[in-house]
Design a protein around this motif. Structure first.
Motif, PDB file in Angstrom:
ATOM      1  N   ALA A  89     -12.129   2.921  -0.216  1.00  0.00           N
ATOM      2  CA  ALA A  89     -12.649   2.242  -1.396  1.00  0.00           C
ATOM      3  C   ALA A  89     -12.245   0.771  -1.406  1.00  0.00           C
ATOM      4  CB  ALA A  89     -12.144   2.934  -2.661  1.00  0.00           C
ATOM      5  N   TYR A  90     -11.295   0.422  -0.556  1.00  0.00           N
ATOM      6  CA  TYR A  90     -10.783  -0.952  -0.528  1.00  0.00           C
ATOM      7  C   TYR A  90     -11.816  -1.877   0.107  1.00  0.00           C
ATOM      8  CZ  TYR A  90      -7.089  -4.519  -0.315  1.00  0.00           C
ATOM      9  OH  TYR A  90      -6.323  -5.633  -0.505  1.00  0.00           O
ATOM     10  N   LYS A  91     -12.145  -2.948  -0.574  1.00  0.00           N
ATOM     11  CA  LYS A  91     -13.220  -3.840  -0.129  1.00  0.00           C
ATOM     12  C   LYS A  91     -12.728  -5.096   0.578  1.00  0.00           C
ATOM     13  CE  LYS A  91     -16.254  -1.131  -2.006  1.00  0.00           C
ATOM     14  NZ  LYS A  91     -17.115  -0.291  -1.138  1.00  0.00           N
ATOM     15  N   ASN A  92     -11.449  -5.418   0.439  1.00  0.00           N
ATOM     16  CA  ASN A  92     -10.941  -6.681   0.974  1.00  0.00           C
ATOM     17  C   ASN A  92     -10.611  -6.536   2.464  1.00  0.00           C
ATOM     18  OD1 ASN A  92     -10.182  -9.335   0.991  1.00  0.00           O
ATOM     19  ND2 ASN A  92      -8.307  -9.057  -0.194  1.00  0.00           N
ATOM     20  N   ILE A  93     -11.639  -6.210   3.253  1.00  0.00           N
ATOM     21  CA  ILE A  93     -11.495  -5.987   4.690  1.00  0.00           C
ATOM     22  C   ILE A  93     -12.542  -6.811   5.431  1.00  0.00           C
ATOM     23  CG2 ILE A  93     -11.580  -4.305   6.570  1.00  0.00           C
ATOM     24  CD1 ILE A  93     -10.643  -2.179   4.690  1.00  0.00           C
ATOM     25  N   GLU A  94     -12.130  -7.448   6.505  1.00  0.00           N
ATOM     26  CA  GLU A  94     -13.037  -8.253   7.328  1.00  0.00           C
ATOM     27  C   GLU A  94     -12.897  -7.832   8.786  1.00  0.00           C
ATOM     28  OE1 GLU A  94     -12.742 -12.810   8.495  1.00  0.00           O
ATOM     29  OE2 GLU A  94     -13.572 -12.594   6.467  1.00  0.00           O
ATOM     30  N   ILE A  96      -0.336  -0.334   1.216  1.00  0.00           N
ATOM     31  CA  ILE A  96       0.496  -1.529   1.122  1.00  0.00           C
ATOM     32  C   ILE A  96      -0.344  -2.722   0.663  1.00  0.00           C
ATOM     33  CG2 ILE A  96       1.934  -3.157   2.429  1.00  0.00           C
ATOM     34  CD1 ILE A  96       2.556  -0.820   4.328  1.00  0.00           C
ATOM     35  N   ALA A  97      -1.540  -2.850   1.230  1.00  0.00           N
ATOM     36  CA  ALA A  97      -2.377  -4.014   0.944  1.00  0.00           C
ATOM     37  C   ALA A  97      -2.884  -4.044  -0.491  1.00  0.00           C
ATOM     38  CB  ALA A  97      -3.566  -4.026   1.912  1.00  0.00           C
ATOM     39  N   LYS A  98      -3.245  -2.909  -1.034  1.00  0.00           N
ATOM     40  CA  LYS A  98      -3.888  -2.863  -2.354  1.00  0.00           C
ATOM     41  C   LYS A  98      -3.016  -3.437  -3.467  1.00  0.00           C
ATOM     42  CE  LYS A  98      -6.591   0.188  -5.329  1.00  0.00           C
ATOM     43  NZ  LYS A  98      -7.113   1.580  -5.491  1.00  0.00           N
ATOM     44  N   PRO A  99      -1.765  -2.985  -3.633  1.00  0.00           N
ATOM     45  CA  PRO A  99      -0.951  -3.563  -4.721  1.00  0.00           C
ATOM     46  C   PRO A  99      -0.636  -5.041  -4.530  1.00  0.00           C
ATOM     47  CG  PRO A  99       0.368  -2.101  -3.344  1.00  0.00           C
ATOM     48  CD  PRO A  99      -1.051  -1.911  -2.941  1.00  0.00           C
ATOM     49  N   LEU A 100      -0.753  -5.540  -3.297  1.00  0.00           N
ATOM     50  CA  LEU A 100      -0.486  -6.950  -3.015  1.00  0.00           C
ATOM     51  C   LEU A 100      -1.772  -7.774  -3.001  1.00  0.00           C
ATOM     52  CD1 LEU A 100       2.075  -6.521  -0.080  1.00  0.00           C
ATOM     53  CD2 LEU A 100       2.573  -6.908  -2.507  1.00  0.00           C
ATOM     54  N   ASN A 101      -2.913  -7.092  -3.156  1.00  0.00           N
ATOM     55  CA  ASN A 101      -4.232  -7.738  -3.064  1.00  0.00           C
ATOM     56  C   ASN A 101      -4.360  -8.511  -1.753  1.00  0.00           C
ATOM     57  OD1 ASN A 101      -6.839  -8.332  -3.988  1.00  0.00           O
ATOM     58  ND2 ASN A 101      -6.183 -10.274  -4.912  1.00  0.00           N
ATOM     59  N   LEU A 149       6.309  -4.281  -4.525  1.00  0.00           N
ATOM     60  CA  LEU A 149       5.613  -2.990  -4.508  1.00  0.00           C
ATOM     61  C   LEU A 149       6.117  -2.028  -5.570  1.00  0.00           C
ATOM     62  CD1 LEU A 149       5.375  -2.344  -0.655  1.00  0.00           C
ATOM     63  CD2 LEU A 149       3.561  -3.135  -2.187  1.00  0.00           C
ATOM     64  N   GLY A 150       7.279  -2.328  -6.152  1.00  0.00           N
ATOM     65  CA  GLY A 150       7.849  -1.426  -7.160  1.00  0.00           C
ATOM     66  C   GLY A 150       8.289  -0.101  -6.578  1.00  0.00           C
ATOM     67  N   THR A 151       8.821  -0.144  -5.352  1.00  0.00           N
ATOM     68  CA  THR A 151       9.238   1.067  -4.663  1.00  0.00           C
ATOM     69  C   THR A 151      10.751   1.261  -4.769  1.00  0.00           C
ATOM     70  OG1 THR A 151       9.280  -0.261  -2.632  1.00  0.00           O
ATOM     71  CG2 THR A 151       7.336   1.073  -3.012  1.00  0.00           C
ATOM     72  N   ARG A 152      11.262   2.218  -4.040  1.00  0.00           N
ATOM     73  CA  ARG A 152      12.704   2.446  -3.925  1.00  0.00           C
ATOM     74  C   ARG A 152      13.161   1.892  -2.582  1.00  0.00           C
ATOM     75  NH1 ARG A 152      13.898   8.469  -4.536  1.00  0.00           N
ATOM     76  NH2 ARG A 152      12.520   8.545  -2.730  1.00  0.00           N
ATOM     77  N   LEU A 153      14.294   1.191  -2.594  1.00  0.00           N
ATOM     78  CA  LEU A 153      14.834   0.615  -1.372  1.00  0.00           C
ATOM     79  C   LEU A 153      16.148   1.305  -1.024  1.00  0.00           C
ATOM     80  CD1 LEU A 153      14.948  -1.513   0.899  1.00  0.00           C
ATOM     81  CD2 LEU A 153      16.024  -3.077  -0.745  1.00  0.00           C
ATOM     82  N   THR A 209      -2.401 -11.888   4.163  1.00  0.00           N
ATOM     83  CA  THR A 209      -3.318 -11.642   5.281  1.00  0.00           C
ATOM     84  C   THR A 209      -2.671 -10.694   6.281  1.00  0.00           C
ATOM     85  OG1 THR A 209      -4.269 -13.858   5.050  1.00  0.00           O
ATOM     86  CG2 THR A 209      -4.691 -12.688   7.113  1.00  0.00           C
ATOM     87  N   ILE A 210      -3.269  -9.520   6.446  1.00  0.00           N
ATOM     88  CA  ILE A 210      -2.796  -8.509   7.388  1.00  0.00           C
ATOM     89  C   ILE A 210      -3.802  -8.401   8.522  1.00  0.00           C
ATOM     90  CG2 ILE A 210      -2.212  -6.068   7.706  1.00  0.00           C
ATOM     91  CD1 ILE A 210      -1.589  -5.956   4.695  1.00  0.00           C
ATOM     92  N   VAL A 211      -3.318  -8.470   9.745  1.00  0.00           N
ATOM     93  CA  VAL A 211      -4.196  -8.312  10.912  1.00  0.00           C
ATOM     94  C   VAL A 211      -3.917  -6.964  11.559  1.00  0.00           C
ATOM     95  CG1 VAL A 211      -4.763  -9.163  13.214  1.00  0.00           C
ATOM     96  CG2 VAL A 211      -4.404 -10.789  11.338  1.00  0.00           C
ATOM     97  N   TYR A 212      -4.958  -6.154  11.678  1.00  0.00           N
ATOM     98  CA  TYR A 212      -4.834  -4.851  12.336  1.00  0.00           C
ATOM     99  C   TYR A 212      -5.619  -4.865  13.638  1.00  0.00           C
ATOM    100  CZ  TYR A 212      -5.016   0.058  13.473  1.00  0.00           C
ATOM    101  OH  TYR A 212      -4.912   1.252  14.134  1.00  0.00           O
TER     102      TYR A 212
END
Length: 286
Positions: free
Chosen positions: A213-218, A176-181, A28-32, A155-158
Motif C-alpha cells: 500500500a506504500y506509494k513512496n517508492i521509485e 521502517i520507511a512508513k513512520p519516517l515518511n 520510531l517509538g520502539t524499544r531499545l 531516502t532508502i536505496v534497495y
C-alpha cells in the motif's frame, strides 16, 4: 516494528552506532535494548577448585553493567534512560551467540552495530562478526559508519534482483520507511549479459504495487559492467541515508558475485548498510 537491539564493544567506532540507535528508537517509538557480550577470563588451575571464585559471576555482571551505563552516560548524556530502554549484559564465549541469544530473547527486529570494532576484541564488528550475524541472526543487521553524524532517514536505496524474495524484503522495509515518511528507491544494476529484460522489471513493479500500500517508492534501472561503482555513484546522486541489501541462499557463481557486492558495500562504509537474510523475513512482525 517493536524492538531495536544495539550491540557494543565500547570501541570508538561503536559510538556513532549508539547515537544512531538512540535517535532511531526515538523516531520510531520502539524499544531499545543496549547490550554488551563478555567472556570470563581463563584462570590456570581454577578448574581444580569446587568454587574457585564464588562471587565471580555476580561481580562480573555488576562491573559490566556499570561500564555499559557509563558508556551510555558519556555518549548520550545523563537523560538517556527511559522505560523503553533496557541494558542487557550477556556472558558468552562467542560474541555471535551472545548477540543472537539476546536478540531471540527480546524478539529484536533489527540488530544495530558499528561498522568496525576495536583492534583488541576477538571478533571485530563489521569484520567476521557482522558477516556471521548477517548469515545467522534472527533479524536484519544494520551497520553504522563510524563517522555518521546524523540520523534522518529520508531516502532508502534497495538493491533488487527482481525476484520474489525482494518483494518480501521491501514489504518488511516499509515497516521502517512508513513512520519516517521515507522514500524507497528500488534500484537494479545489471550487466548487459545478465539483464533479465523489461518484462521482468514490469512484473516486479506490478507485483509490488499489488502487494504494497506504500506509494513512496521509485524504480531505477542501470546497465553497467561495474555494478558496485554504479551503485556507489547512485547513492551519492540521490543522497542516500540507508542502503539495503538481501543476502541470498543461492549457489554457484551468482551467489559469489552477490556476496562480493555486499562485501564491497561493507568496505565502502559511507552509508548505513542494512543486510537482510532470506531466513529472517518474518522478524519485523513480532
Amino acid at each position: 516494528m517493536k524492538t531495536i537491539l544495539y550491540a557494543t564493544d565500547y570501541s570508538e567506532n561503536s559510538v556513532a552506532a549508539l547515537k544512531y540507535a538512540y535517535a532511531l528508537n526515538t523516531q520510531l517509538g520502539t524499544r531499545l535494548v543496549i547490550t554488551h557480550v563478555f567472556d570470563y577470563p581463563t584462570v590456570l588451575g581454577a578448574e581444580l577448585l569446587s568454587e574457585p571464585f564464588p562471587n565471580l559471576e555476580k561481580d562480573n555482571f555488576k562491573m559490566h553493567r556499570s561500564n555499559l551505563d557509563k558508556f551510555c552516560n558519556e555518549h548520550l548524556g545523563k537523560d538517556w534512560n527511559a522505560p523503553n530502554i533496557q541494558l542487557e549484559i550477556v556472558e558468552n564465549k562467542s560474541v555471535i551467540q551472545g548477540i543472537n541469544s539476546i536478540a531471540n530473547e527480546w524478539h529484536a527486529n533489527i540488530i544495530l552495530v558499528g561498522m568496525k570494532g576495536g583492534s583488541g576484541v576477538r571478533e571485530l564488528i563489521m569484520g567476521s562478526t557482522t558477516k556471521q550475524l548477517i548469515e545467522n541472526a534472527p533479524c536484519p543487521i544494520l551497520a553504522i559508519p563510524a563517522d555518521m553524524s546524523h540520523v534522518e532517514i529520508k531516502t532508502i536505496v534497495y538493491a533488487t534482483d527482481f525476484e520474489e524474495e525482494d518483494i518480501h524484503t521491501i514489504n518488511r522495509l516499509v515497516e521502517i520507511a512508513k513512520p519516517l515518511n521515507a522514500k524507497i528507491n528500488v534500484v537494479h544494476i545489471s550487466t548487459k549479459k545478465e539483464y533479465k529484460g523489461d518484462m521482468q522489471m514490469k512484473w516486479f513493479k506490478d507485483a509490488l504495487k499489488e502487494r504494497l500500500a506504500y506509494k513512496n517508492i521509485e524504480f531505477k534501472l542501470f546497465i553497467s559492467d561495474d555494478i558496485f561503482d554504479s551503485l556507489r555513484i547512485y547513492l551519492g546522486d540521490v543522497d542516500a541515508d540507508l542502503v539495503v541489501m538481501l543476502e541470498r541462499e543461492k549457489k554457484g557463481l551468482k551467489k559469489w558475485l552477490h556476496q562480493d557486492l555486499v562485501k564491497k558495500m561493507e568496505s565502502y562504509g559511507r552509508v548505513p548498510l542494512m543486510s537482510f537474510n532470506e531466513h529472517n523475513h518474518q522478524t519485523l512482525y513480532y
